[in-house]
Design a protein around this motif. Structure first.
Motif, short mmCIF file in Angstrom:
data_model
loop_
_atom_site.label_atom_id
_atom_site.label_comp_id
_atom_site.label_asym_id
_atom_site.label_seq_id
_atom_site.Cartn_x
_atom_site.Cartn_y
_atom_site.Cartn_z
N TYR A 44 27.29 -14.48 15.53
CA TYR A 44 28.43 -14.00 15.76
C TYR A 44 29.58 -14.26 14.51
O TYR A 44 29.49 -13.41 14.09
CB TYR A 44 29.35 -13.41 16.74
N MET A 45 29.51 -15.41 14.29
CA MET A 45 30.51 -15.42 12.95
C MET A 45 29.80 -15.06 11.67
O MET A 45 30.80 -14.74 10.77
CB MET A 45 30.82 -16.98 13.05
N ALA A 46 28.86 -15.53 11.71
CA ALA A 46 28.06 -15.44 10.68
C ALA A 46 28.23 -14.24 10.31
O ALA A 46 28.28 -13.53 8.91
CB ALA A 46 27.26 -15.33 9.74
N LEU A 52 33.15 -8.92 6.84
CA LEU A 52 34.39 -7.96 6.76
C LEU A 52 35.34 -7.92 6.03
O LEU A 52 34.73 -7.78 4.55
CB LEU A 52 35.62 -10.37 6.55
N ARG A 53 36.03 -6.56 5.67
CA ARG A 53 36.09 -5.36 4.33
C ARG A 53 37.95 -6.20 4.42
O ARG A 53 39.01 -5.20 4.90
CB ARG A 53 36.10 -4.54 5.24
N VAL A 66 32.83 -9.45 1.41
CA VAL A 66 32.84 -10.29 0.33
C VAL A 66 30.78 -10.18 -0.13
O VAL A 66 30.79 -10.73 -1.41
CB VAL A 66 32.16 -11.96 0.78
N VAL A 67 30.65 -9.51 0.78
CA VAL A 67 28.53 -9.07 0.31
C VAL A 67 28.80 -7.74 -0.93
O VAL A 67 28.39 -8.13 -1.81
CB VAL A 67 28.03 -8.35 1.70
N GLU A 68 29.63 -7.11 -0.79
CA GLU A 68 29.74 -5.70 -1.15
C GLU A 68 30.13 -6.08 -3.09
O GLU A 68 30.01 -5.40 -3.60
CB GLU A 68 30.42 -4.49 -0.25
#
Length: 146
Positions: A44-46, A52-53, A66-68
């Motif tokens: 869940y945390m990962a 998170l935007r 962070v991925v984007e």
């Protein structure tokens, strides 16, 4: 699990004067594990943190993850996040999981972040570490699995 999330322009963790992990743009994660945390909490945390935007888009709004943004992660174990300061002057750490329980879950959390195609650097579990960062914003959030 409890994670302090800090948006960072750069960060580094050192142990005994040697750099063991460093990132440029991304997130610094201070990660605490408590007794009843499971792999489900780590998953869940990962997923939550990877999505998170909290990075700005072209209009200046926090709208990107962070991925984007192609960011990186510096993940540091932090049992003191479960310090209870309500009584007396010395924190009580009874809510923090013992190392033999916490380390496998912390390691799994980092693996799950890597599965999100993130570059993840870490500190050394259980070591005395120095963490240096340039907090971007500053943006600091506390994310909990419960």
């Amino acid at each position: 699990m409890r994670v302090v999330v800090q948006r960072s322009k750069q960060a580094q963790v050192t142990v005994e004067g040697k750099s063991v992990g460093a990132i440029e743009h991304g997130l610094v994660l201070l990660v605490g594990v408590t007794h009843d945390d499971t792999e489900q909490d780590a998953r869940y945390m990962a997923e939550k943190i990877a999505g998170l935007r909290i990075f700005e888009d072209e209009t200046g709004k926090m709208n990107l993850s962070v991925v984007e943004t192609g960011g990186q992660i510096l993940s540091v174990s932090q049992f003191t996040l479960y310090g209870d300061c309500r009584k007396g002057r010395r924190p009580n750490f009874m809510a923090a999981a013992r190392p033999e329980q916490a380390q496998p879950l912390y390691d799994r959390f980092n693996e799950l972040l890597r599965e999100q195609e993130l570059k993840v650097e870490t500190g050394v579990f259980g070591a005395m570490m120095d963490v240096a960062l340039v907090n971007d914003g500053p943006v600091t959030l506390i994310v909990e699995s419960r």
